[in-house]
Design a protein around this motif. Structure first.
Motif, PDB file in Angstrom:
ATOM      1  N   TYR A   1      31.781  -9.194  25.696  1.00 40.39           N
ATOM      2  CA  TYR A   1      30.853  -8.059  26.984  1.00 40.39           C
ATOM      3  C   TYR A   1      31.776  -7.458  27.698  1.00 40.39           C
ATOM      4  N   TRP A   2      32.654  -7.848  27.841  1.00 36.69           N
ATOM      5  CA  TRP A   2      34.132  -7.132  28.759  1.00 36.69           C
ATOM      6  C   TRP A   2      34.697  -6.586  28.230  1.00 36.69           C
ATOM      7  N   ALA A   3      35.075  -7.041  26.210  1.00 41.14           N
ATOM      8  CA  ALA A   3      35.519  -5.969  25.392  1.00 41.14           C
ATOM      9  C   ALA A   3      34.903  -4.340  25.317  1.00 41.14           C
ATOM     10  N   ASN A   4      33.309  -4.904  25.750  1.00 36.99           N
ATOM     11  CA  ASN A   4      32.293  -3.951  24.784  1.00 36.99           C
ATOM     12  C   ASN A   4      32.192  -2.872  26.114  1.00 36.99           C
ATOM     13  N   ARG A   5      32.693  -3.046  27.587  1.00 34.97           N
ATOM     14  CA  ARG A   5      32.426  -2.955  28.622  1.00 34.97           C
ATOM     15  C   ARG A   5      33.598  -1.634  28.965  1.00 34.97           C
ATOM     16  N   THR A   6      34.660  -2.348  28.254  1.00 35.79           N
ATOM     17  CA  THR A   6      36.127  -1.785  28.180  1.00 35.79           C
ATOM     18  C   THR A   6      36.355  -0.572  27.607  1.00 35.79           C
TER      19      THR A   6
ATOM     20  N   LYS B   1      36.816  -2.183  24.288  1.00 31.50           N
ATOM     21  CA  LYS B   1      37.457  -2.362  23.072  1.00 31.50           C
ATOM     22  C   LYS B   1      37.407  -1.780  21.897  1.00 31.50           C
ATOM     23  N   ARG B   2      38.538  -1.796  20.481  1.00 30.94           N
ATOM     24  CA  ARG B   2      38.280  -1.791  19.470  1.00 30.94           C
ATOM     25  C   ARG B   2      37.818  -3.312  18.746  1.00 30.94           C
ATOM     26  N   TRP B   3      38.741  -4.044  19.166  1.00 31.63           N
ATOM     27  CA  TRP B   3      38.342  -5.437  18.514  1.00 31.63           C
ATOM     28  C   TRP B   3      36.709  -5.669  19.039  1.00 31.63           C
ATOM     29  N   GLN B   4      36.163  -5.532  19.846  1.00 30.31           N
ATOM     30  CA  GLN B   4      34.860  -6.041  20.755  1.00 30.31           C
ATOM     31  C   GLN B   4      33.611  -6.587  19.606  1.00 30.31           C
ATOM     32  N   GLY B   5      34.253  -6.049  17.855  1.00 31.20           N
ATOM     33  CA  GLY B   5      33.178  -6.737  16.706  1.00 31.20           C
ATOM     34  C   GLY B   5      31.813  -5.910  17.358  1.00 31.20           C
ATOM     35  N   PHE B   6      30.584  -6.343  17.301  1.00 30.36           N
ATOM     36  CA  PHE B   6      29.169  -5.430  16.367  1.00 30.36           C
ATOM     37  C   PHE B   6      28.843  -5.834  18.183  1.00 30.36           C
ATOM     38  N   ALA B   7      28.647  -4.667  18.586  1.00 31.25           N
ATOM     39  CA  ALA B   7      28.270  -4.569  20.715  1.00 31.25           C
ATOM     40  C   ALA B   7      27.267  -5.410  20.242  1.00 31.25           C
ATOM     41  N   ILE B   8      27.835  -6.525  21.544  1.00 28.94           N
ATOM     42  CA  ILE B   8      26.921  -7.557  22.008  1.00 28.94           C
ATOM     43  C   ILE B   8      25.648  -7.029  22.628  1.00 28.94           C
ATOM     44  N   SER B   9      24.750  -7.968  22.685  1.00 25.22           N
ATOM     45  CA  SER B   9      23.218  -7.395  22.797  1.00 25.22           C
ATOM     46  C   SER B   9      22.944  -6.467  21.991  1.00 25.22           C
ATOM     47  N   TYR B  10      23.655  -6.219  21.071  1.00 26.30           N
ATOM     48  CA  TYR B  10      22.901  -4.928  20.487  1.00 26.30           C
ATOM     49  C   TYR B  10      23.660  -3.690  21.471  1.00 26.30           C
ATOM     50  N   GLY B  11      24.094  -3.277  22.391  1.00 21.99           N
ATOM     51  CA  GLY B  11      24.884  -2.363  22.397  1.00 21.99           C
ATOM     52  C   GLY B  11      23.907  -2.144  23.455  1.00 21.99           C
ATOM     53  N   SER B  12      23.101  -2.856  24.191  1.00 26.48           N
ATOM     54  CA  SER B  12      21.993  -2.856  25.149  1.00 26.48           C
ATOM     55  C   SER B  12      22.719  -2.490  26.527  1.00 26.48           C
ATOM     56  N   GLY B  13      24.212  -3.443  26.735  1.00 27.21           N
ATOM     57  CA  GLY B  13      24.608  -3.151  28.372  1.00 27.21           C
ATOM     58  C   GLY B  13      24.137  -3.904  29.463  1.00 27.21           C
ATOM     59  N   LEU B  14      22.655  -4.803  28.245  1.00 27.91           N
ATOM     60  CA  LEU B  14      21.556  -5.261  29.868  1.00 27.91           C
ATOM     61  C   LEU B  14      22.613  -7.461  29.610  1.00 27.91           C
ATOM     62  N   TRP B  15      24.030  -7.452  28.504  1.00 27.32           N
ATOM     63  CA  TRP B  15      23.760  -8.820  28.143  1.00 27.32           C
ATOM     64  C   TRP B  15      24.305  -9.146  29.596  1.00 27.32           C
ATOM     65  N   PRO B  16      24.181  -8.879  31.286  1.00 26.03           N
ATOM     66  CA  PRO B  16      24.806  -9.992  31.896  1.00 26.03           C
ATOM     67  C   PRO B  16      22.631  -9.500  33.065  1.00 26.03           C
ATOM     68  N   TRP B  17      22.371  -9.444  32.589  1.00 22.71           N
ATOM     69  CA  TRP B  17      21.055  -9.544  32.969  1.00 22.71           C
ATOM     70  C   TRP B  17      20.023 -10.846  32.039  1.00 22.71           C
ATOM     71  N   LEU B  18      20.828 -10.959  31.119  1.00 21.18           N
ATOM     72  CA  LEU B  18      19.701 -11.662  29.737  1.00 21.18           C
ATOM     73  C   LEU B  18      20.334 -13.210  30.280  1.00 21.18           C
TER      74      LEU B  18
ATOM     75  N   PRO C   1      20.821 -16.388  20.161  1.00 21.49           N
ATOM     76  CA  PRO C   1      20.557 -16.823  21.782  1.00 21.49           C
ATOM     77  C   PRO C   1      20.689 -14.974  22.383  1.00 21.49           C
ATOM     78  N   PHE C   2      20.294 -14.139  20.480  1.00 21.02           N
ATOM     79  CA  PHE C   2      20.295 -12.411  21.515  1.00 21.02           C
ATOM     80  C   PHE C   2      21.518 -12.236  21.536  1.00 21.02           C
ATOM     81  N   PHE C   3      22.723 -12.827  21.054  1.00 20.90           N
ATOM     82  CA  PHE C   3      24.257 -12.225  21.497  1.00 20.90           C
ATOM     83  C   PHE C   3      24.599 -11.391  20.043  1.00 20.90           C
ATOM     84  N   GLY C   4      24.711 -11.953  18.852  1.00 23.91           N
ATOM     85  CA  GLY C   4      24.497 -11.475  17.015  1.00 23.91           C
ATOM     86  C   GLY C   4      26.225 -10.405  17.607  1.00 23.91           C
ATOM     87  N   ASN C   5      27.163 -11.411  17.912  1.00 23.16           N
ATOM     88  CA  ASN C   5      28.783 -10.991  18.609  1.00 23.16           C
ATOM     89  C   ASN C   5      29.506 -11.854  17.659  1.00 23.16           C
ATOM     90  N   GLU C   6      30.809 -11.721  17.072  1.00 26.59           N
ATOM     91  CA  GLU C   6      31.385 -12.325  16.670  1.00 26.59           C
ATOM     92  C   GLU C   6      32.507 -13.387  17.299  1.00 26.59           C
TER      93      GLU C   6
END
Length: 398
Positions: free
Chosen positions: A93-98, A100-117, A260-265
């Motif tokens: 999530y931190w890598a996606n929010r900032t 980072k190229r090494w974030q992998g598949f965007a967590i929670s489908y790139g929704s940006g909702l992981w903190p609430w999820l 768990p709806f993360f879908g991230n490496e």
């Protein structure tokens, strides 16, 4: 072209960042302290699954049980695997929010909702254990984990962030999902000798349909207090996947944290690393003390790899396909029922990869628009397991 001051500014560390880091660190320290305070009760480097059960209702045993619920969906049921999953997911999530190229598949489908999820899922898990923890005994397993990987997260993905969505989703998960799973597991699966996973996922599906119908007729339950569309993470140059070998390997790894709806490496790496650490310290600690963790991870990897290979065109057409479904249903149920022989591993992995993903997709397409597609996935888990496990038993017997 010059960057503006706003473009140069890096994202600041939010209170959520500090809270999650403190939560993970506190959980690690508390587990270590409680476990070593009771070091005389076990003979290996870490207490086994049976040690945890026999220790109930001691605080250390309950802590291990509740934390283990977080990785229960992958059938690892261990505090190290759970902490690894949460730590890897936060890093993703931190890598996606900032950006980072090494974030992998965007967590929670790139929704940006992981903190609430994750907030809603953890609240649902805590409420489930508070309400239904009394059903767990030293000899009786119960699906107290069910709310963590079902309705609360689906509600957040459907209706957006905000405390109303997160809290109401957590309450419905604990009040609807967990007792429905308890009823089906204890009064259908156990008497008929069916794998408990069938009751778990059937309960998730039935309770979730009821909850979404409730939201249809009482829409104020899920009216978010914040805009439904979260602030987008920093954009990266878009590049279409090539669906080659590297993409396939990454996709197989990401499937481990899809339930768990993360879908991230990164989340998956944390989950697997934590489980392997637990196995190294005591092979009888993860996977319900069966000692089958290596066989289970191997079979899960095989079924995901076969699914990604067989259904590659579906991935290319739809952008996402439920190849993770047999990884958390058919394969673990087969191994825990019939053992970790190569015949069981290959048959369950292949049959699961062939049947479960297209069945999940077919069911999901027929759901109403106001119900999350995950209902199709869990129904596919139930049907596929119900069909494949007896068939494998027949093949083994012959």
């Amino acid at each position: 072209m010059e960057c503006t001051t706003e473009e140069k500014q890096l994202p600041r560390k939010s209170p959520l960042d500090a809270a999650i880091l403190l939560l993970i660190l506190g959980a690690i320290l508390l587990i270590v302290w409680l476990s070593f305070a009771n070091r005389s009760y076990w003979s290996a480097h870490w207490p086994s699954y049976s040690d945890m059960l026999s220790g109930l209702p001691e605080p250390s045993a309950w802590l291990r049980w509740v934390l283990g619920d977080i990785s229960e969906v992958a059938f690892y049921k261990h505090e190290f695997a759970s902490i690894g999953l949460l730590a890897g997911a936060y890093l993703a999530y931190w890598a996606n929010r900032t950006g980072k190229r090494w974030q992998g598949f965007a967590i929670s489908y790139g929704s940006g909702l992981w903190p609430w999820l994750i907030t809603s899922s953890l609240l649902g898990l805590l409420l489930s254990n508070l309400l239904w923890g009394w059903t767990v005994t030293a000899t009786t397993w119960q699906p107290t984990f069910a709310a963590f990987v079902s309705l609360p997260a689906a509600m957040v993905l459907m209706f957006g962030g905000g405390w109303k969505v997160a809290v109401n989703g957590a309450i419905m998960g604990a009040v609807f999902v967990t007792p429905m799973c308890l009823l089906i597991v204890n009064y259908v699966c156990n008497p008929l000798g069916l794998p408990a996973v069938i009751g778990n996922v059937s309960g998730m599906a039935v309770a979730s349909v009821f909850a979404f119908l409730l939201c249809r007729y009482v829409p104020s339950l899920m009216k978010s207090e914040v805009p439904a569309k979260p602030s987008a993470p920093p954009s990266l140059p878009t590049k279409a996947p090539d669906y080659g070998v590297i993409w396939s390997l990454r996709r197989v790894l990401a499937d481990f944290s899809e339930a768990p709806f993360f879908g991230n490496e990164l989340a998956s790496l944390g989950l697997i690393a934590g489980a392997l650490l637990a196995y190294t310290l005591n092979p009888m600690s993860p996977v319900y003390g069966s000692g089958l963790l290596p066989q289970l991870i191997g079979a899960q990897t095989l079924t995901s790899a076969l699914g990604v290979l067989i259904w590659r065109r579906q991935w290319m057409s739809h952008g996402w396909y439920p190849t993770y479904v047999p990884l958390v249903s058919v394969v673990p149920a087969a191994i825990l029922t019939y053992g970790g022989s190569w015949q069981v591993i290959v048959m369950s992995a292949l049959l699961g990869a062939l049947i479960a993903p297209p069945l999940a997709c077919a069911i999901a397409k027929r759901l109403p628009a106001d119900m999350h597609a995950y209902i199709g996935n869990v129904l596919s888990m139930a049907i596929s397991t119900l069909l494949i496990i007896p068939f494998i038993g027949l093949l083994i017997a012959s």
